[in-house]
Design a protein around this motif. Structure first.
Motif, PDB file in Angstrom:
ATOM      1  N   LEU A  91       0.828  -1.190   0.000  1.00 38.54           N
ATOM      2  CA  LEU A  91       0.000   0.000   0.000  1.00 38.54           C
ATOM      3  C   LEU A  91       0.867   1.248   0.000  1.00 38.54           C
ATOM      4  O   LEU A  91       1.922   1.279   0.632  1.00 38.54           O
ATOM      5  N   THR A  92       0.429   2.270  -0.734  1.00 40.99           N
ATOM      6  CA  THR A  92       1.072   3.574  -0.623  1.00 40.99           C
ATOM      7  C   THR A  92       0.056   4.547  -0.049  1.00 40.99           C
ATOM      8  O   THR A  92      -1.088   4.588  -0.516  1.00 40.99           O
ATOM      9  N   ILE A  93       0.472   5.289   0.944  1.00 41.86           N
ATOM     10  CA  ILE A  93      -0.411   6.305   1.527  1.00 41.86           C
ATOM     11  C   ILE A  93       0.135   7.662   1.127  1.00 41.86           C
ATOM     12  O   ILE A  93       1.307   7.962   1.388  1.00 41.86           O
ATOM     13  N   PHE A  94      -0.696   8.467   0.470  1.00 38.01           N
ATOM     14  CA  PHE A  94      -0.275   9.824   0.129  1.00 38.01           C
ATOM     15  C   PHE A  94      -1.039  10.826   0.982  1.00 38.01           C
ATOM     16  O   PHE A  94      -2.247  10.681   1.190  1.00 38.01           O
ATOM     17  N   GLY A  95      -0.333  11.828   1.476  1.00 42.79           N
ATOM     18  CA  GLY A  95      -1.023  12.955   2.093  1.00 42.79           C
ATOM     19  C   GLY A  95      -1.167  12.885   3.598  1.00 42.79           C
ATOM     20  O   GLY A  95      -2.055  13.511   4.166  1.00 42.79           O
ATOM     21  N   ALA A  96      -0.284  12.125   4.258  1.00 43.65           N
ATOM     22  CA  ALA A  96      -0.380  12.019   5.721  1.00 43.65           C
ATOM     23  C   ALA A  96       0.144  13.301   6.366  1.00 43.65           C
ATOM     24  O   ALA A  96       1.269  13.711   6.106  1.00 43.65           O
ATOM     25  N   HIS A  97      -0.661  13.910   7.203  1.00 45.57           N
ATOM     26  CA  HIS A  97      -0.221  15.088   7.949  1.00 45.57           C
ATOM     27  C   HIS A  97       0.775  14.683   9.041  1.00 45.57           C
ATOM     28  O   HIS A  97       0.859  13.517   9.408  1.00 45.57           O
ATOM     29  N   ILE A 130       3.784   8.694   2.401  1.00 43.17           N
ATOM     30  CA  ILE A 130       4.126  10.006   1.844  1.00 43.17           C
ATOM     31  C   ILE A 130       3.385  11.081   2.629  1.00 43.17           C
ATOM     32  O   ILE A 130       2.154  11.095   2.677  1.00 43.17           O
ATOM     33  N   GLY A 131       4.137  11.963   3.260  1.00 45.02           N
ATOM     34  CA  GLY A 131       3.548  12.992   4.107  1.00 45.02           C
ATOM     35  C   GLY A 131       3.205  14.248   3.322  1.00 45.02           C
ATOM     36  O   GLY A 131       3.636  14.438   2.177  1.00 45.02           O
ATOM     37  N   LEU A 132       2.401  15.090   3.945  1.00 46.66           N
ATOM     38  CA  LEU A 132       1.998  16.359   3.333  1.00 46.66           C
ATOM     39  C   LEU A 132       1.935  17.410   4.436  1.00 46.66           C
ATOM     40  O   LEU A 132       1.251  17.209   5.445  1.00 46.66           O
ATOM     41  N   GLU A 133       2.663  18.492   4.242  1.00 50.07           N
ATOM     42  CA  GLU A 133       2.773  19.495   5.304  1.00 50.07           C
ATOM     43  C   GLU A 133       1.500  20.327   5.456  1.00 50.07           C
ATOM     44  O   GLU A 133       0.830  20.649   4.476  1.00 50.07           O
ATOM     45  N   GLY A 155       9.499   9.596  10.050  1.00 50.72           N
ATOM     46  CA  GLY A 155       8.433   8.611   9.973  1.00 50.72           C
ATOM     47  C   GLY A 155       7.764   8.524   8.618  1.00 50.72           C
ATOM     48  O   GLY A 155       6.692   7.948   8.491  1.00 50.72           O
ATOM     49  N   TYR A 156       8.399   9.103   7.568  1.00 51.78           N
ATOM     50  CA  TYR A 156       7.826   9.049   6.214  1.00 51.78           C
ATOM     51  C   TYR A 156       8.914   8.664   5.219  1.00 51.78           C
ATOM     52  O   TYR A 156      10.111   8.743   5.530  1.00 51.78           O
ATOM     53  N   ASP A 157       8.477   8.243   4.033  1.00 52.43           N
ATOM     54  CA  ASP A 157       9.431   7.966   2.959  1.00 52.43           C
ATOM     55  C   ASP A 157       9.669   9.233   2.133  1.00 52.43           C
ATOM     56  O   ASP A 157      10.791   9.546   1.767  1.00 52.43           O
ATOM     57  N   LEU A 158       8.562   9.928   1.824  1.00 49.13           N
ATOM     58  CA  LEU A 158       8.644  11.216   1.126  1.00 49.13           C
ATOM     59  C   LEU A 158       7.779  12.201   1.894  1.00 49.13           C
ATOM     60  O   LEU A 158       6.772  11.807   2.494  1.00 49.13           O
ATOM     61  N   PHE A 159       8.170  13.489   1.849  1.00 48.16           N
ATOM     62  CA  PHE A 159       7.332  14.478   2.527  1.00 48.16           C
ATOM     63  C   PHE A 159       7.123  15.684   1.622  1.00 48.16           C
ATOM     64  O   PHE A 159       8.084  16.335   1.204  1.00 48.16           O
ATOM     65  N   PHE A 160       5.867  15.964   1.317  1.00 42.78           N
ATOM     66  CA  PHE A 160       5.498  17.030   0.385  1.00 42.78           C
ATOM     67  C   PHE A 160       5.180  18.328   1.118  1.00 42.78           C
ATOM     68  O   PHE A 160       4.474  18.308   2.126  1.00 42.78           O
ATOM     69  N   THR A 161       5.706  19.420   0.615  1.00 43.80           N
ATOM     70  CA  THR A 161       5.276  20.730   1.099  1.00 43.80           C
ATOM     71  C   THR A 161       4.772  21.531  -0.096  1.00 43.80           C
ATOM     72  O   THR A 161       5.488  21.682  -1.099  1.00 43.80           O
ATOM     73  N   ASP A 162       3.547  21.999   0.014  1.00 51.06           N
ATOM     74  CA  ASP A 162       2.895  22.721  -1.086  1.00 51.06           C
ATOM     75  C   ASP A 162       3.369  24.177  -1.088  1.00 51.06           C
ATOM     76  O   ASP A 162       3.110  24.911  -0.141  1.00 51.06           O
TER      77      ASP A 162
END
Lengths: 355, 278
Positions: A91-97, A130-133, A155-162
């Motif tokens: 599973l891939t999870i995108f958008g975890a705060h 995959i985290g999201l700020e 605690g993430y593999d990738l972390f996105f900041t918009d």
């Protein structure tokens, strides 16, 4: 900030990124469900993903520790045969705060403490995160700064900041690296983009302040003073003991274990299912004695399991400040309010000693 | 969802066979059990196991026998719920599932060389029987041994023939009391606390081991403290409805402690300030 650990995803490539990711393995992301509610659900295009969302109804634990999971498959009868099993799903999870990432970090600690829980650990190893700020507060219920969860803490593999036109992405693990390489949607960072990220974080430090007037490190002392506080009695009068707060909590992991036979009454499974310390029979023993009979005692137990007990065992708070318990409570029991009550009571006691 | 069999699951069952059963009272039944792999259970006195009846469920039960000298082990089960009532219907030769042993038992190495005051209320005798048998198996390693026993009525006394043997032994001090006598009862009548003032002990070198129903602890501890036994020499074992035994499910939590891993045997000194303990 080392430049090599950051890449950029242009917004125009976001859809391509999401659909490529969804083709690899099941991808879930926050999806709007109406009535200001969001849920992590399977997605295959960027249009389905909510980039601005308040914490989903259920936290990510539903993937790491499913509501119901089989532990044992067996054949009952004179000669028994039983096999321990684990259910898992790549599973891939995108958008975890950051609050939800913190929640998973808590669960990781619990289930890797000996004796290890291999059901959890096996599943965890199949999940890419995959985290999201959060650039600003989701709503007034959040208290993430109080528990150090308002900024990315691993605690993430990738972390996105918009950053508006594009995402700056922190690559934290080899799994993250592989996604960057294989989806081919990413560009190198330009210095100005890292500058913007720095500015955003600086601005955030002004917006995100402790939501309850206490220094984070002093919370355990507050709880040491609060075991007999009146605030718990107030909760007694309001709490309906429904268990909603623990169900939606990203770090509540208590469970029950049950057996179920199929209609042949021969083949069966043993499964575990989320349970709640807020429910009346939870601490009852054979013969009927209940070690946490009153709702006030059960509520107190919940708060201490977030702010006091885990400090000794895991040296971190098990509240991630997501605010779900407050949002979901039918009786308007509010975490920040309770902490404020405890603070006020504790200060009153200090004054009384002086006078 | 994909599924695979795992070897190191904490929920894996060992097959075990019931060798012998004996109805002890209306509600309590004795079982002698052997693991299917022929190995001993390898437990410490005071530890517990999870007993499984497939299709019905799993219950935590304390081991009632000493680890020394034999490959089988005993349990004494009160029929109170779904699983224990079903267990009562089983006979010699029937198969059950076992997990464990779990938790911290009585600190036998710490007890060696000291005097013991063992206090059992009702079914609390079951876990204490593992300690008593261990002490009797290694009698010369311990000093004076006192056993105090209490239960509601004479017909609820467990292990009657063994009690008689303990009463006869010269190397044991044994006393028993019931809350309510029946016409045939010639012994003490009164709560178990009434037996404590009469025992002749040297408090400084005495360890007390206490197991009984929740209501018993506060009163017994008060007596033991007034007798002069230090707090760190009072050992208690607690009952909780453990579901996992692995320190995860939360059922047995006493504030920050998990009864299944940190207990069930605790030093009084360590838990005296935990409000939900007793």
């Amino acid at each position: 900030m080392e430049d090599t650990h950051y890449v950029v995803l242009k917004k125009e490539n976001f859809d391509q990124f999401i659909s490529t990711l969804a083709q690899k393995q099941k991808l879930v992301a926050p999806v709007p469900k109406g009535f200001k509610s969001f849920a992590f659900e399977p997605v295959d295009s960027a249009g389905q993903v909510a980039l601005k969302y308040i914490p989903t109804v259920l936290p990510l634990k539903k993937y790491f520790m499913p509501q119901r999971e089989t532990l044992l498959e067996y054949r009952a009868g004179k000669v028994m045969k039983a096999e321990a099993v684990v259910e898992y799903e790549p599973l891939t999870i995108f958008g975890a705060h950051t609050c939800d990432l913190a929640g998973i970090q808590c669960l990781n600690m619990v289930f890797s403490e000996r004796p290890k829980d291999y059901n959890y650990l096996t599943r965890k190893n199949k999940i890419t995160l995959i985290g999201l700020e959060c650039n600003e507060y989701c709503d007034a219920y959040a208290s993430c700064n109080l528990v150090d969860a308002s900024f990315p803490g691993g605690g993430y593999d990738l972390f996105f900041t918009d950053l508006g036109d594009d995402f700056v992405v922190h690559v934290n693990t080899r799994a993250g690296d592989e996604i960057v390489a294989s989806t081919r949607s990413f560009d190198k960072t330009e210095p100005f983009q890292l500058d913007e990220l720095r500015k955003l974080r600086d601005a955030k430090r002004k917006i995100f302040v402790n939501e309850v007037p206490i220094e984070t490190k002093h919370i355990p002392e507050l709880f040491d003073r609060s075991f007999r506080a009146r605030a718990w009695k107030d909760l007694e009068a309001r709490c309906l003991a429904c268990g909603n707060c623990t169900n939606v909590c990203p770090t509540c992991y208590c469970f029950d274990i049950r057996d179920e036979l199929d209609l042949t009454l021969k083949n069966g499974i043993r499964y575990r299912v989320w349970d709640s310390c807020q429910l009346e029979p939870f601490a009852k023993v054979a013969g009927g004695f209940n070690f946490r009979k009153e709702r006030s005692v059960r509520q107190r137990h919940r708060y201490y399991r977030k702010f006091r007990y885990p400090m000794e065992r895991f040296a971190r708070y098990f509240c991630t400040g997501c605010g779900r318990c407050t949002r979901t409570c039918m009786a308007d029991i509010n975490l920040k309010e309770t902490l404020n009550e405890l603070l006020k009571e504790s200060e009153d006691r200090v004054w009384k000693r002086w006078l | 969802m994909e599924k695979m069999v795992i070897k190191d699951s904490g929920y894996k069952l060992e097959k075990a066979k019931i060798l012998r059963t004996k109805q002890l009272t209306d509600k309590e039944k004795f079982f002698e059990i052997a693991l299917g792999n022929g190995q001993p259970l390898d437990h410490e006195p005071g530890q517990f196991i999870m007993i499984s009846l497939l299709g019905i469920g799993e219950v935590p039960i304390s081991v009632a026998s000493s680890p020394s000298g034999r490959d089988s082990f005993d349990v004494c089960v009160r029929a109170v719920g779904k699983v224990t009532n079903a267990l009562h219907k089983l006979k010699a030769g029937d198969e059950i599932g076992i997990r464990g042993p779990y938790g911290k038992g009585f600190p036998t190495r710490e007890l060696q060389g000291n005097d013991l005051l063992i206090i059992a209320g009702g079914l609390g005798l079951a876990p204490l029987r593992s300690l008593i048998h261990y002490v009797l198996d290694n009698r010369r390693d311990f000093g004076k041994v006192h056993i105090l026993l209490g239960c509601k009525q004479p017909k609820e006394l467990l292990f009657g023939d063994e009690l008689e043997e303990w009463n006869q032994r010269a190397d044991l001090y044994y006393a028993c009391t019931v809350d309510r006598a029946d016409p045939d009862w010639a012994g003490n009548v009164g709560l178990i606390t009434t037996l404590i003032p009469g025992v002749d002990i040297e408090p400084a070198r005495t360890f007390a081991a206490v197991v009984g129903p929740p209501v018993m602890y506060n009163f017994v501890i008060k007596e033991l403290l007034s007798k002069g036994i230090p707090e760190r020499q009072i050992l208690l074992s607690f009952e909780r409805n453990m579901k996992c035994g692995n320190g995860k499910c939360g059922r047995c939590q006493i504030q920050n402690l998990y009864c299944c891993q940190d207990g069930p045997v605790f030093h009084y000194e360590k838990i005296k300030n935990l409000s939900e303990a007793m």
